[in-house]
Enzyme design. Sequence first.
Site, PDB file in Angstrom:
ATOM      1  N   ASP A   1      -1.478  -5.416   9.356  1.00  0.00           N
ATOM      2  CA  ASP A   1      -2.379  -4.409   8.822  1.00  0.00           C
ATOM      3  C   ASP A   1      -3.616  -5.160   8.337  1.00  0.00           C
ATOM      4  O   ASP A   1      -3.574  -5.858   7.324  1.00  0.00           O
ATOM      5  CB  ASP A   1      -1.699  -3.662   7.664  1.00  0.00           C
ATOM      6  CG  ASP A   1      -2.609  -2.585   7.084  1.00  0.00           C
ATOM      7  OD1 ASP A   1      -3.733  -2.434   7.578  1.00  0.00           O
ATOM      8  OD2 ASP A   1      -2.175  -1.899   6.133  1.00  0.00           O
TER       9      ASP A   1
ATOM     10  N   LYS B   1     -13.407  -0.613   5.022  1.00  0.00           N
ATOM     11  CA  LYS B   1     -13.900  -1.426   3.909  1.00  0.00           C
ATOM     12  C   LYS B   1     -14.960  -2.419   4.374  1.00  0.00           C
ATOM     13  O   LYS B   1     -15.989  -2.575   3.737  1.00  0.00           O
ATOM     14  CB  LYS B   1     -12.767  -2.214   3.244  1.00  0.00           C
ATOM     15  CG  LYS B   1     -11.448  -1.487   3.129  1.00  0.00           C
ATOM     16  CD  LYS B   1     -11.471  -0.380   2.103  1.00  0.00           C
ATOM     17  CE  LYS B   1     -10.498   0.710   2.452  1.00  0.00           C
ATOM     18  NZ  LYS B   1      -9.251   0.751   1.808  1.00  0.00           N
TER      19      LYS B   1
ATOM     20  N   TRP C   1       0.859  -1.195   0.000  1.00  0.00           N
ATOM     21  CA  TRP C   1       0.000   0.000   0.000  1.00  0.00           C
ATOM     22  C   TRP C   1       0.895   1.244   0.000  1.00  0.00           C
ATOM     23  O   TRP C   1       1.884   1.290   0.754  1.00  0.00           O
ATOM     24  CB  TRP C   1      -0.896  -0.019   1.249  1.00  0.00           C
ATOM     25  CG  TRP C   1      -1.824   1.148   1.353  1.00  0.00           C
ATOM     26  CD1 TRP C   1      -2.568   1.700   0.354  1.00  0.00           C
ATOM     27  CD2 TRP C   1      -2.105   1.907   2.536  1.00  0.00           C
ATOM     28  NE1 TRP C   1      -3.301   2.747   0.841  1.00  0.00           N
ATOM     29  CE2 TRP C   1      -3.043   2.898   2.169  1.00  0.00           C
ATOM     30  CE3 TRP C   1      -1.671   1.843   3.862  1.00  0.00           C
ATOM     31  CZ2 TRP C   1      -3.541   3.818   3.085  1.00  0.00           C
ATOM     32  CZ3 TRP C   1      -2.168   2.757   4.772  1.00  0.00           C
ATOM     33  CH2 TRP C   1      -3.100   3.734   4.389  1.00  0.00           C
TER      34      TRP C   1
END
Length: 396
Positions: free
Chosen positions: A212, A247, A131
């Site tokens: 993460d 999300k 990311w």
Amino acid sequence: MNTPAFFDSLTEQKPDPLLELIAKFAADPRSGKIDLGVGVYRDETGRTPVMRAVKAAEHYLWETQESKSYIGPEGDPAFLRALALEVFGERHGGRLLAGIQTPGGTGALRLAAELLALDNRRKIWIGTPTWVNHQAIFAAVGLQVGTYRFFDIDKQAVLIDEMLTTLQDAAPGDAVLLQTSCHNPTGAGLSQQNWRDIAAIIASNGLLPLFDNAYQGLGRGPIEDAAGMIGVIETVGEAMVAVSCSKSFSLYRERTGAVYLFGDQQASLNKGVGNLASHARTSYSMPPAHGAAIVAAILQNPSRRQVWVDELREMRIRIAEIRGAAAKAFGQFHPELANIASQEGMFSLLPIPPENVRQLRAEHGIYMPDSGRINVAGMRVEDVASVAERIGPYLA
Ligand SMILES: Cc1ncc(COP(=O)(O)O)c(C=O)c1O
């Protein structure tokens, strides 16, 4: 005497490339344009809707919430308990845990990074590609960032041996960043054996894993997506986990997340959370409450929770359908892209040079970042073949 102009000494900052891409897409007048760049879930109509469970929770909160007085820097304990149960299960790897609510997953990662720096950790290891924000977050707190190649874009395969060799050579006490599931930007999943090997090296080498966890439930399933992480926590004993609700609850702008610390001594975990809270206090004082109140209202109520579980499954099924179609369509141009079917979550990474990405945008109105990352949820199943026809000739 000339006085320097305000902020004269500062370096000019480039705008975020993804935000720039969104603006360019919005300004493109072509009707057939398609946005594969933005990192949010889209439904079959191209919208990012408020989930039904979220609407129900907001309705409930509107009716029952009696105060908007301050909470503490640690956030809402009911949210932290309910989220931990959902993410880590009742056993949570057989370890003790303690957590703090944060402004989204980014806030969770930044707070975790601050704790690593406070704890005098020297370095964090990160697989690439990753990311776009990861390296900057850890560099910002003064940690060294070590990298290893995680994914071969051409072969669409995880470079597990390179990863294990790097972790073998890392210094005891170093941290390792691991994405729990639905890897951004590659979609690449790890096998159970991969996770066992990673856990064994982390444990034997005295490294500290930082997970993460931003997409749980959008890959194979909520429990399946967390299994590798839980195995590492079980084996290693100590870990940190940054959770994002952006999300999986579609709460992006509500900035909802948490950091959890795992270990065997409650006093150490409390000290860790105390330091996180004191850092929060001097940064933003306390996290935004609304998103966390929504998540707690969903997870604590069986019928709202069931609605959410069903919606998450609908999202997962839609992603899997698009992946199946995309694997077939893109695989005709680059056989290894048939692996898109077994990849997870919203992202896959196409082997496409940046100049071709720009050409594709100019000639066909297909938008993706220069890296070649696509959000598969940006396509409708029936459009996948025609999108692949247009992208195919530009693949490397
Ligand atoms: C891998 C990964 N981690 C963390 C985040 C941050 O999520 P949030 O919007 O909750 O800050 C993202 C967002 O795109 C992500 O892809």
